[in-house]
Design a protein around this motif. Structure first.
Motif, PDB file in Angstrom:
ATOM      1  N   TYR A  39       0.779  -1.240   0.000  1.00 58.13           N
ATOM      2  CA  TYR A  39       0.000   0.000   0.000  1.00 58.13           C
ATOM      3  C   TYR A  39       0.814   1.296   0.000  1.00 58.13           C
ATOM      4  O   TYR A  39       0.229   2.384   0.090  1.00 58.13           O
ATOM      5  N   SER A 584      -8.694   3.765   0.691  1.00 59.86           N
ATOM      6  CA  SER A 584      -8.946   4.037  -0.733  1.00 59.86           C
ATOM      7  C   SER A 584     -10.423   3.956  -1.107  1.00 59.86           C
ATOM      8  O   SER A 584     -10.771   4.154  -2.269  1.00 59.86           O
ATOM      9  N   PHE A 622      -3.670   9.688  -3.895  1.00 62.81           N
ATOM     10  CA  PHE A 622      -3.661   8.389  -4.559  1.00 62.81           C
ATOM     11  C   PHE A 622      -2.856   8.482  -5.850  1.00 62.81           C
ATOM     12  O   PHE A 622      -3.323   9.080  -6.829  1.00 62.81           O
ATOM     13  N   THR A 626      -1.199   3.276  -7.278  1.00 59.02           N
ATOM     14  CA  THR A 626      -2.273   2.870  -6.375  1.00 59.02           C
ATOM     15  C   THR A 626      -3.591   2.742  -7.125  1.00 59.02           C
ATOM     16  O   THR A 626      -4.338   1.772  -6.929  1.00 59.02           O
TER      17      THR A 626
END
Length: 740
Positions: A39, A584, A622, A626
């Motif tokens: 992540y 997310s 982000f 990602t």
């Protein structure tokens, strides 16, 4: 000064300093390797878990080196002996060996013969003879006689005669030579290239030893000894069977090695300008050089080099163990099937356990198909009854004692009753007995006899190897080489990292996972794992990931680390069953808003997901990597990275080593991979070895590049040694591809 730790790591790992800096910051803030790898790819530039593990290990090592550097500087400063030149050299020392060489003259040590000689005033004699070899040692030494006296350090015998004076001066020079840091490095480098390790069997073990016969008269360059051979030699020495000795390669060839200075003695002599020019002190100085080498420097470097050999061999052995363990943990699961586990035995019988699709124990029994009872038909009847009653589809057979006989029983059952639609599979039972007697097994199966717990473990490890094997100490799984000879702390640390990476690569169903499995999830401790189980037992299954925040001791930081790896199938939010991290979810919601679909309509919708442009959603929070990861995960949420389940088919009639013939081509399963090759179970109770040279038609440097534990392979029998129970196999089958 040396470059910073960040720059040194960047150079070692061939990555950018910015990647190193970001990773160090994440690690220092408590982030786990699995979390960073999955992540935080933008921050680390996509470093994978293997690179991150290596980075973390080297970071620790370099920080320890800097601590030691600081301590050495402080110790020399305290003695008032620090000079700008020495400070500069210490500041630029690149490794611990060089650092300790530099500290050697300043290290506190017991009162040496050299120090006693210096107290007696013999240092000027040593300096004079070294500085001007034309001076006659006997005449010069006569000037330094001295009666015994007392010092703050204790009694000093003084200098009674010329012989004692020259001996004292020698001790001073020997200590000086042996503490000269640049010289030590030169000699160390020379030995690494030009020394050989020899082994001889001890006289009292020569006729009785059979384990180490290959090393009874052995010699090999120390820099070329492979890890498995090094560990075997060291074990032989530890067991008192072998005597190891390091020698210069030149000394093995020269019969007059005691008369001619060896290459290392020559280097010491050159360093201190000692030459045999037939001057008065030359002979004395050459003898001093020889004593310095044989009595001091070589002894020190021999210990160091053999210690380095051991460390290098242990590191390689740990890597081999780790790679094998990872392959075993990530072996394909048979899946959610009602399974009969058979723990084979002869006199004590075959233990039987039936488990449901979740691994819950449904039934147990003990059957006695083998000698001495030979109740074959009774055993078949019991197995048939259990299979019919519980609708079992798989039979898992442990591969220990009586495994082939028990496998024959299972095949007989399948053949006699085809309507049961059973499949029998041999599985590794390594560690099953350890689990059976463990505290965890007592907690999981309190009503079950210890002897039956192994059958339960065998059945469950066929259903899901990862979920079951995490309950066993990794060292007990038995896929290493010389695992009991190596640093147990480093081994445990490395294997725990492998288990952690494997568990998080697959993900965990938080509503069915055991505490043993949960404790390996990134960020979770054993205590929190038990708290999750307790909360689940009290409040029922988790419906949402966010509900995990209600578990005692599971705070925001822990939730951040663990949430992406904890899955909730059939929960209120389909994203909770995926690897998409809760942080997310807002991004996914934005995508759903833009395409005007709900989450159920988006998940698995290949056409829609391919039409989404990830660049459109990349921002400061982000990154593009990602966003791409999220879209890929939405295609197949919660996908299992493990390959499709497959098992080997052992050839009928081949049950013992006596049944084998050279040239036979058989199917088998890789049970262990070592630096020198791979061991294969071909169904005869004794694993065969495919030497590294027989793994492929091409040159193989690392066996793990060709095979892995659990892999089904086809091999040809090369040679059988019944007496030593050795089977030589090859995977070089040429044109013979079919199993004969």
């Amino acid at each position: 000064m040396l470059p910073s730790i960040e720059h040194r790591l960047a150079t070692e790992l061939s990555v950018k300093p910015s990647q190193i800096q970001a990773t160090i910051q994440l690690l220092d803030n408590g982030a786990t390797v699995p979390f960073i790898a999955r992540y935080r790819k933008e921050a680390t530039g996509g470093l994978d878990d293997a690179q991150l593990r290596l980075l973390a290990e080297r970071l620790h090592g370099l920080r320890e080196l800097e601590k030691r550097r600081t301590a050495i500087m402080a110790a020399i400063e305290k003695q008032g002996k620090m000079t700008p030149e020495l400070l500069n050299v210490i500041a630029h020392a690149e490794n611990k060996a060089h650092l300790e060489d530099l500290y050697l003259p300043y290290r506190k040590k017991r009162r040496t013969k050299a120090q006693i000689a210096i107290e007696a005033g013999l240092q000027p004699l040593a300096d004079t003879l070294l500085g001007d070899p034309r001076i006659d040692p006997l005449i010069e030494a006569a000037k330094y006689l001295k009666a015994p006296f007392i010092t703050d350090e204790g009694d000093n015998p003084g200098v009674a005669d010329i012989g004692q004076a020259l001996a004292g001066a020698q001790h001073i020079l020997i200590e000086r030579f042996s503490e000269h840091a640049p010289l030590l490095q030169i000699l160390r480098d020379y030995l690494h290239v030009h020394s050989v390790l020899t082994a001889k069997v001890t006289k009292d073990k020569k006729d009785s030893d059979t384990k180490f016969t290959d090393y009874h008269d052995y010699c090999e360059a120390i820099g070329k000894i492979p890890s498995h051979r090094a560990l075997a030699l060291l074990r032989g020495e530890r067991e008192g069977i072998l005597k190891l000795k390091l020698r210069l390669s030149s000394e093995l060839e020269e019969k007059n090695r005691n008369l001619v200075p060896n290459p290392c003695e020559q280097r010491i002599a050159r360093q201190f300008n000692v030459h045999d020019q037939k001057r008065a002190a030359d002979s004395w100085l050459i003898d001093t050089v020889r004593q310095a080498w044989h009595n001091k420097i070589f002894t020190h470097l021999e210990t160091e080099l053999i210690s380095n050999l051991r460390e290098h061999a242990e590191t390689e052995a740990i890597q081999v163990f780790a790679q094998n363990l990872k392959a075993l943990l990530l072996a394909p699961p048979a899946g959610a099937c009602v399974t009969i586990g058979l723990d084979p035995g002869l006199r004590t019988g075959v233990k039987v356990a039936v488990v449901d699709i979740t691994g819950k124990v449904l039934d147990t029994a003990t059957i006695y198909p083998h000698a001495p009872r030979n109740d074959w038909n009774g055993a078949l009847a019991i197995l048939k009854q259990l299979a019919e009653h519980h609708h079992a589809t798989l039979i898992a057979i442990g591969n220990g004692t009586a495994s082939r006989e028990t496998d024959l029983l299972a095949k007989n059952l399948i053949k006699q009753y085809p309507q049961l639609k059973l499949t029998s599979i041999m599985v590794s039972e390594a560690g099953a007995s350890v689990y059976s007697a463990s505290e965890l097994a007592s907690e999981e199966l309190p009503q079950l006899d210890v002897s039956l717990r192994g059958a339960v473990s065998i059945a469950r490890r066929l259903q899901d190897p990862l979920a079951e094997l995490v309950k066993i100490d990794p060292k007990s799984i038995g896929v290493g080489q010389y695992q009991h000879d190596i640093n147990q702390s480093q081994l445990a640390q490395s294997l725990d990292a492998v288990v952690e990476d494997s568990v998080n690569a697959v993900g965990v169903d938080v509503n069915t996972a055991s505490a043993a499995l949960l404790r390996y999830v990134a960020g979770l401790s054993g205590k929190i794992a038990h708290n999750i189980i307790a909360y689940r037992n009290t409040n029922g299954m988790f419906a949402k990931r966010i509900d995990l925040m209600r578990v005692p001791s599971l705070g925001e930081k822990t939730f951040e680390q663990a949430a992406g790896f904890l899955r909730i199938p059939n929960g209120t939010n389909p994203l909770d069953a995926s690897a998409v991290h809760p942080e997310s979810y807002p991004l996914v919601e934005q995508i759903l808003h833009d395409i005007k679909l709900n989450i159920s309509e988006l998940i698995g919708n290949h056409a829609v997901l391919k039409a989404i442009h990830p660049e459109q959603y990349a921002n400061a929070q982000f990154g593009l990597v990602t966003v791409k990861d999220i879209l890929k995960e939405l295609e197949k949420p919660g996908r299992d990275p493990r390959s499709t389940f497959r098992t080997a088919t052992f050839k009928e009639g081949i049950e013992t080593i006596k049944d084998l013939r050279s040239g036979m081509v058989l199917e088998g399963v890789i049970t262990n991979v070592a630096a020198f090759g791979a061991f294969v179970d071909i169904g005869v109770h004794q694993d065969g070895l495919v030497h590294i040279s027989a793994l492929s038609d091409k040159f193989v440097k690392n066996p793990h590049a060709i095979v892995k534990v659990g892999q089904v392979v086809t091999v040809k029998v090369l040679d059988i040694d019944e007496k030593r129970k050795r089977i030589a196999l090859t995977m070089q089958l040429a044109d013979n591809k079919k199993i004969s």
